[in-house]
Write a protein that holds these residues in place. Structure first.
Motif, PDB file in Angstrom:
ATOM      1  N   LYS A  42       0.822  -1.203   0.000  1.00 37.21           N
ATOM      2  CA  LYS A  42       0.000   0.000   0.000  1.00 37.21           C
ATOM      3  C   LYS A  42       0.856   1.253   0.000  1.00 37.21           C
ATOM      4  CE  LYS A  42      -3.582   2.342   2.700  1.00 37.21           C
ATOM      5  NZ  LYS A  42      -4.422   2.280   3.911  1.00 37.21           N
ATOM      6  N   HIS A  43       1.944   1.243   0.748  1.00 35.89           N
ATOM      7  CA  HIS A  43       2.750   2.444   0.900  1.00 35.89           C
ATOM      8  C   HIS A  43       3.869   2.551  -0.124  1.00 35.89           C
ATOM      9  CE1 HIS A  43       0.642   2.425   4.736  1.00 35.89           C
ATOM     10  NE2 HIS A  43       0.913   3.691   4.804  1.00 35.89           N
ATOM     11  N   THR A  44       3.968   1.609  -1.066  1.00 33.26           N
ATOM     12  CA  THR A  44       4.957   1.736  -2.125  1.00 33.26           C
ATOM     13  C   THR A  44       4.282   1.989  -3.465  1.00 33.26           C
ATOM     14  OG1 THR A  44       5.004  -0.684  -2.238  1.00 33.26           O
ATOM     15  CG2 THR A  44       6.748   0.389  -0.980  1.00 33.26           C
ATOM     16  N   MET A  45       3.050   2.415  -3.446  1.00 31.06           N
ATOM     17  CA  MET A  45       2.367   2.787  -4.682  1.00 31.06           C
ATOM     18  C   MET A  45       2.968   4.088  -5.193  1.00 31.06           C
ATOM     19  SD  MET A  45      -0.133   0.533  -5.278  1.00 31.06           S
ATOM     20  CE  MET A  45      -1.454   1.325  -6.139  1.00 31.06           C
ATOM     21  N   GLN A  46       3.781   3.975  -6.219  1.00 30.82           N
ATOM     22  CA  GLN A  46       4.541   5.119  -6.707  1.00 30.82           C
ATOM     23  C   GLN A  46       3.848   5.806  -7.876  1.00 30.82           C
ATOM     24  OE1 GLN A  46       7.260   6.148  -5.146  1.00 30.82           O
ATOM     25  NE2 GLN A  46       7.015   4.485  -3.680  1.00 30.82           N
ATOM     26  N   LEU A  47       2.546   5.995  -7.760  1.00 30.64           N
ATOM     27  CA  LEU A  47       1.827   6.623  -8.867  1.00 30.64           C
ATOM     28  C   LEU A  47       2.261   8.066  -9.083  1.00 30.64           C
ATOM     29  CD1 LEU A  47      -1.775   5.263  -8.164  1.00 30.64           C
ATOM     30  CD2 LEU A  47      -0.085   4.394  -9.778  1.00 30.64           C
ATOM     31  N   LEU A  48       2.387   8.821  -7.992  1.00 29.82           N
ATOM     32  CA  LEU A  48       2.793  10.222  -8.120  1.00 29.82           C
ATOM     33  C   LEU A  48       4.255  10.327  -8.532  1.00 29.82           C
ATOM     34  CD1 LEU A  48       0.985  11.706  -4.992  1.00 29.82           C
ATOM     35  CD2 LEU A  48       0.442  12.169  -7.379  1.00 29.82           C
TER      36      LEU A  48
ATOM     37  N   ILE B 174       9.812  18.294  -4.126  1.00 28.27           N
ATOM     38  CA  ILE B 174       8.886  17.513  -3.309  1.00 28.27           C
ATOM     39  C   ILE B 174       7.498  17.608  -3.945  1.00 28.27           C
ATOM     40  CG2 ILE B 174       7.839  17.238  -1.037  1.00 28.27           C
ATOM     41  CD1 ILE B 174      10.286  18.559   0.159  1.00 28.27           C
ATOM     42  N   SER B 175       6.944  16.465  -4.290  1.00 29.21           N
ATOM     43  CA  SER B 175       5.632  16.442  -4.934  1.00 29.21           C
ATOM     44  C   SER B 175       4.516  15.963  -4.003  1.00 29.21           C
ATOM     45  CB  SER B 175       5.664  15.537  -6.171  1.00 29.21           C
ATOM     46  OG  SER B 175       6.005  14.208  -5.808  1.00 29.21           O
ATOM     47  N   HIS B 176       4.866  15.207  -2.961  1.00 26.73           N
ATOM     48  CA  HIS B 176       3.824  14.716  -2.065  1.00 26.73           C
ATOM     49  C   HIS B 176       4.423  14.331  -0.718  1.00 26.73           C
ATOM     50  CE1 HIS B 176       5.444  11.255  -4.287  1.00 26.73           C
ATOM     51  NE2 HIS B 176       5.198  10.541  -3.194  1.00 26.73           N
TER      52      HIS B 176
ATOM     53  N   SER C  30      -2.781  13.411   3.529  1.00 26.62           N
ATOM     54  CA  SER C  30      -1.899  13.422   2.357  1.00 26.62           C
ATOM     55  C   SER C  30      -1.806  14.848   1.836  1.00 26.62           C
ATOM     56  CB  SER C  30      -2.442  12.499   1.255  1.00 26.62           C
ATOM     57  OG  SER C  30      -2.534  11.164   1.725  1.00 26.62           O
ATOM     58  N   LEU C  31      -0.590  15.273   1.538  1.00 28.01           N
ATOM     59  CA  LEU C  31      -0.334  16.616   1.040  1.00 28.01           C
ATOM     60  C   LEU C  31       0.350  16.510  -0.314  1.00 28.01           C
ATOM     61  CD1 LEU C  31      -0.411  19.678   1.715  1.00 28.01           C
ATOM     62  CD2 LEU C  31       1.873  19.410   2.688  1.00 28.01           C
ATOM     63  N   ILE C  32      -0.288  17.023  -1.351  1.00 27.84           N
ATOM     64  CA  ILE C  32       0.249  16.990  -2.707  1.00 27.84           C
ATOM     65  C   ILE C  32       0.659  18.404  -3.107  1.00 27.84           C
ATOM     66  CG2 ILE C  32      -0.208  16.407  -5.114  1.00 27.84           C
ATOM     67  CD1 ILE C  32      -2.271  14.420  -4.176  1.00 27.84           C
ATOM     68  N   LEU C  33       1.887  18.556  -3.568  1.00 29.85           N
ATOM     69  CA  LEU C  33       2.448  19.853  -3.925  1.00 29.85           C
ATOM     70  C   LEU C  33       2.741  19.872  -5.418  1.00 29.85           C
ATOM     71  CD1 LEU C  33       5.018  19.956  -0.975  1.00 29.85           C
ATOM     72  CD2 LEU C  33       2.750  20.967  -0.997  1.00 29.85           C
ATOM     73  N   CYS C  34       2.325  20.934  -6.100  1.00 28.09           N
ATOM     74  CA  CYS C  34       2.539  21.002  -7.544  1.00 28.09           C
ATOM     75  C   CYS C  34       2.410  22.446  -8.020  1.00 28.09           C
ATOM     76  CB  CYS C  34       1.537  20.116  -8.285  1.00 28.09           C
ATOM     77  SG  CYS C  34      -0.167  20.729  -8.190  1.00 28.09           S
ATOM     78  N   ARG C  35       2.664  22.642  -9.301  1.00 29.30           N
ATOM     79  CA  ARG C  35       2.453  23.940  -9.926  1.00 29.30           C
ATOM     80  C   ARG C  35       0.960  24.161 -10.152  1.00 29.30           C
ATOM     81  NH1 ARG C  35       7.031  23.862 -14.772  1.00 29.30           N
ATOM     82  NH2 ARG C  35       8.884  23.801 -13.402  1.00 29.30           N
ATOM     83  N   ALA C  36       0.557  25.400 -10.100  1.00 33.01           N
ATOM     84  CA  ALA C  36      -0.856  25.731 -10.290  1.00 33.01           C
ATOM     85  C   ALA C  36      -1.128  25.968 -11.771  1.00 33.01           C
ATOM     86  CB  ALA C  36      -1.230  26.960  -9.463  1.00 33.01           C
TER      87      ALA C  36
ATOM     88  N   THR D 288      -2.971  15.921 -14.209  1.00 35.49           N
ATOM     89  CA  THR D 288      -2.167  14.762 -13.819  1.00 35.49           C
ATOM     90  C   THR D 288      -2.602  14.244 -12.453  1.00 35.49           C
ATOM     91  OG1 THR D 288      -0.262  15.577 -15.091  1.00 35.49           O
ATOM     92  CG2 THR D 288       0.169  13.945 -13.371  1.00 35.49           C
ATOM     93  N   ILE D 289      -2.778  15.147 -11.508  1.00 33.51           N
ATOM     94  CA  ILE D 289      -3.224  14.748 -10.173  1.00 33.51           C
ATOM     95  C   ILE D 289      -4.615  14.120 -10.238  1.00 33.51           C
ATOM     96  CG2 ILE D 289      -3.893  15.620  -7.898  1.00 33.51           C
ATOM     97  CD1 ILE D 289      -1.678  17.666  -8.140  1.00 33.51           C
ATOM     98  N   LYS D 290      -5.483  14.708 -11.033  1.00 30.95           N
ATOM     99  CA  LYS D 290      -6.835  14.175 -11.185  1.00 30.95           C
ATOM    100  C   LYS D 290      -6.786  12.754 -11.739  1.00 30.95           C
ATOM    101  CE  LYS D 290     -11.370  14.297 -11.588  1.00 30.95           C
ATOM    102  NZ  LYS D 290     -12.242  14.167 -10.394  1.00 30.95           N
ATOM    103  N   GLY D 291      -5.902  12.524 -12.726  1.00 28.05           N
ATOM    104  CA  GLY D 291      -5.775  11.186 -13.300  1.00 28.05           C
ATOM    105  C   GLY D 291      -5.242  10.181 -12.295  1.00 28.05           C
TER     106      GLY D 291
END
Length: 293
Positions: free
Chosen positions: A72-78, A99-101, A108-114, A121-124
């Motif tokens: 569960k914790h090695t799901m490297q989708l991001l 840092i992306s997540h 869970s905290l996801i960091l990205c460009r606006a 990409t995040i939605k997918g």
């Protein structure tokens, strides 16, 4: 009451039949080897059976639970999207890693460009995770936070894609603000107010000096300990907190304070040196920060 209870838990846990599992597991290395799988599928011997006095039936499932937890914790989708340059994280400086997540115990905290590309990409990724796991994200509890430099058009575009609530402040995590600006005095002023609120609940006139000493050391000085181990506090804030401690120690009546017969600096000396062993907050702050090295 039954309908209220069912409605409450339905809003907390949303799930459906999982799909797209193979797509979600692409690029994820296998955690259970062939030898491990052979051991897991073997018939239990009498010594391994759960039906033995003093043994729990769940003991036989420990290995399986650990394997699932690791998967569960090695799901490297991001991380996979970052490698494809479809998702760009943030940097605290030029030479710092991106840092992306950040995944915590229950947040869970996801960091990205606006921009549209990162939002899509995040939605997918989130849609893929939902389809593969069968778990549904509660977007009513999800929040978007934009930096002050983000334009209104970009904010509306990202908000429309992710369909989450926009907040002006990301709030706190473990009582620590998620975003700490340059003005740390204002950021951590709530600690000073919290300590003084404790003092107001104590009647120092009814306490001996020994009682005041115990309350200051055991309660008041321990409140900012966790924060002092993470951030460098301004000298003015440390002095202000020490001033409140001294005010409680010597006594006060409304806004009128009593005479301070001994400087707080000398009261921070050890008892062998003639002091009372109180903390010098600035020195204690530096000592706690050294642990990070």
């Amino acid at each position: 009451m039954r309908e209220l209870a069912m409605g409450f838990f339905d809003s907390l846990f949303l799930s459906e039949e999982p799909t797209r599992i193979d797509e979600a597991l692409k690029g994820v290395g296998p955690c259970v080897t062939t030898d491990m799988n052979a051991e897991l599928t073997n018939t239990f011997t009498r010594e391994e059976s759960a039906f033995i006095p003093g043994r729990l039936i769940a003991d036989n499932a420990i290995l399986a639970f650990e394997s699932f937890h690791f998967l569960k914790h090695t799901m490297q989708l991001l991380s996979r999207e970052v490698e494809r340059r479809c998702l760009y994280g943030v940097r605290v400086c030029r030479e710092a890693p991106s840092i992306s997540h950040l995944f915590f115990a229950d947040d869970s905290l996801i960091l990205c460009r606006a921009d549209r590309k990162n939002a899509e990409t995040i939605k997918g990724v989130l849609d893929l995770y939902q389809d593969a796991s069968g778990q549904r994200l509660n977007m009513q509890k999800s929040e978007l936070f934009f930096s002050p430099s983000t334009g209104v058009i970009e904010q509306n575009e990202v908000t429309q894609i992710l369909a989450a609530n926009v907040v002006s402040s990301p709030g706190k995590y473990l009582s620590i603000p998620a975003v700490v600006g340059r003005n740390k005095t204002m950021t951590f002023n709530h600690l000073k107010e919290r300590i003084w609120k404790k003092f107001k609940g104590w009647k120092e006139k009814l306490l001996s000096y020994s009682g005041r000493e115990i309350l200051i050391k055991a309660i008041a000085q321990s409140i900012p300990t966790y924060h002092l181990g993470l951030f460098k506090f301004p000298s003015t804030l440390c002095s202000s907190i020490e001033g409140d401690l001294a005010r409680f120690w010597w006594g006060y009546s409304g806004e009128k304070r009593q005479i301070y017969w001994v400087a707080w600096e000398k009261m921070c000396w050890s008892k062998q040196e003639g002091g009372l062993g109180y903390r010098d907050f600035e020195s204690f702050n530096l000592a706690m920060l050294v642990k990070q090295l």
